[in-house]
Design an enzyme around this catalytic site. Sequence first.
Site, PDB file in Angstrom:
ATOM      1  N   HIS A  62       3.275  -6.668 -11.332  1.00 43.99           N
ATOM      2  CA  HIS A  62       4.039  -7.365 -10.286  1.00 43.99           C
ATOM      3  C   HIS A  62       4.915  -8.467 -10.875  1.00 43.99           C
ATOM      4  CE1 HIS A  62       2.132  -5.395  -6.911  1.00 43.99           C
ATOM      5  NE2 HIS A  62       1.006  -5.461  -7.589  1.00 43.99           N
ATOM      6  N   GLU A  91       7.277  -9.792  -9.583  1.00 43.92           N
ATOM      7  CA  GLU A  91       7.671 -10.687  -8.491  1.00 43.92           C
ATOM      8  C   GLU A  91       6.642 -11.781  -8.229  1.00 43.92           C
ATOM      9  OE1 GLU A  91       6.575  -7.643  -8.256  1.00 43.92           O
ATOM     10  OE2 GLU A  91       5.327  -7.338  -6.477  1.00 43.92           O
ATOM     11  N   GLU A 130       0.844  -1.192   0.000  1.00 43.17           N
ATOM     12  CA  GLU A 130       0.000   0.000   0.000  1.00 43.17           C
ATOM     13  C   GLU A 130       0.879   1.241   0.000  1.00 43.17           C
ATOM     14  OE1 GLU A 130      -3.116  -1.176  -1.248  1.00 43.17           O
ATOM     15  OE2 GLU A 130      -3.123   0.900  -0.543  1.00 43.17           O
ATOM     16  N   CYS A 172       4.410  -1.457  -8.768  1.00 41.79           N
ATOM     17  CA  CYS A 172       3.049  -1.098  -8.346  1.00 41.79           C
ATOM     18  C   CYS A 172       3.082   0.062  -7.350  1.00 41.79           C
ATOM     19  CB  CYS A 172       2.299  -2.317  -7.820  1.00 41.79           C
ATOM     20  SG  CYS A 172       0.522  -2.034  -7.722  1.00 41.79           S
ATOM     21  N   ILE A 203      -2.623  -5.524  -9.974  1.00 40.02           N
ATOM     22  CA  ILE A 203      -3.459  -5.611  -8.773  1.00 40.02           C
ATOM     23  C   ILE A 203      -3.738  -4.206  -8.258  1.00 40.02           C
ATOM     24  CG2 ILE A 203      -3.524  -6.457  -6.397  1.00 40.02           C
ATOM     25  CD1 ILE A 203      -1.922  -8.867  -7.445  1.00 40.02           C
ATOM     26  N   ARG A 204      -4.977  -3.756  -8.404  1.00 45.42           N
ATOM     27  CA  ARG A 204      -5.322  -2.371  -8.025  1.00 45.42           C
ATOM     28  C   ARG A 204      -4.230  -1.437  -8.559  1.00 45.42           C
ATOM     29  NH1 ARG A 204      -8.295  -0.870  -3.590  1.00 45.42           N
ATOM     30  NH2 ARG A 204      -6.507   0.296  -2.863  1.00 45.42           N
TER      31      ARG A 204
END
Lengths: 299, 192
Positions: free
Chosen positions: B176, B178, B48, B79, B140-141
């Site tokens: 991502h 990873e 986040e 991200c 992801i978001r």
Amino acid sequence: MSDSQREGAQSYEIKVGLAEMMKGGVIMDVTNPEEAKIAEESGATAVMALERVPSDIRKEGGVARMCSIAVIEGIQQTVSIPVMAKVRIGHFAEAQVLDAIGIDFIDESEVLTPADEEHHVDKHPYRAPFVCGCRNLGEALRRIGEGAAMIRTKGEAGSGNIVEAVRHLRQVNGDIRAIQSLRSEELYTTAKDLGAPVQLVQYVHEHGRLPVPNFAAGGIATPADAALCMQLGAEAVFVGSGIFKSEDPEARAKAVVHATTHWNEPEEILAASRGLGEAMVGIEMETLSESEKLSNRGW
Amino acid sequence: MKTVGILGIQGDVEAHARALERAGAAPRRVLRAAEIDACDAIIVPGGESTTISKGMDRLELWEPIRAFAASGRSVLGTCAGAILVSREARAADAHEPVATLGLLDAVAIRNAYGTQVDSFAATPAPGSDPAVADFRCVFIRAPQLTELGAAVQVLASVEGRPVLVREGNIWAATFHPELTNDPAVHAAFLSY
């Protein structure tokens, strides 16, 4: 320029991916946009929207249901961090509603009054990922088999008492270690005994961990509680009543975040523990009857 | 072997550590200025962005990371990390902006695709570098990168938008790398 078709959010890899992003963080229970803002400002990685925190559900009784849509939407408009919300165990229509509202994570939770005393939600078809509680490895793997992308201990929500979360963390991690020591032909009977899918037991045997992140919940009230769970192998923590039922929620929220980042540094846990005011009042487990224990819900 | 620090405030530190090991580097979780300075390269992971930025405030890491980048050593943001390395971060809606490191000449739009129910995976169209093509991107978001400066090279794009970019020693991925088993992006990052 052409690229391949999108693979949507139903993909299990994408669901587990969001759970991975929450590692090392604190997910806080909130009941309105103002509390959500305080949580975000304090460094929470996500908020859990619910109508009453578990300690109030415990006190006031009555049927505890999914949070009202107005509160969820108000929270979604207020914060940019992920918004989670709880559904009753087995209540797939509540889950459909949350999926339609664009919730970031669904907690099929024993904290709410169960809607089905036999079946949990089939969590695979949803776009939103699910988290579920567990007390032991069999329960964790059953939920993962149903599609859960994150597992948390049940602990004892709303008790302010860490003892059950510790019991569940030790149980899950002890069960994992025991499976690692088995021979491959012994995994089938173990799967039968655990009531868990054999493929998932084989995964645990091979990797020595769950195939999804494993967080702690249920009774965390202090920075040291969070650090204890992290040192026992939790990868992040949920704090329910512990923040907004304490004397100074903002300071306590920041302190729990601080201690979760620095879970293995005693000096930092000490620094986080200073000047917090009173913690929430806790409940001793002996004073709760078996029917009052929320962790007994779920099968 | 390169020692690569992963900023360990919050996020998928472990997934980056596994990806770095697959790509032949030595990962290390870093939280303090001295630990960062001891690395050959650093990664600001997914997680986040607000949580990580608040941790950077508390640990006073803004200037040490800027100094690390100024020393010419490589920095990769994925991200949330891509948001944090950018010149500016804007919210897709009325949410408050987060502070950024200002290492990459681009504006990051946070949660640009929507909530988790709009998260997705896709294979990128070939970009300017054949070494980093032909892999799956998991979003992801995810943020989007816009208003790229002239010095920013687009290494891969999805649906016409840049998803992997590089400006000198600064790298950013809105997806991502990873989380997938393909070490292509980490290997390319380590080769510079």
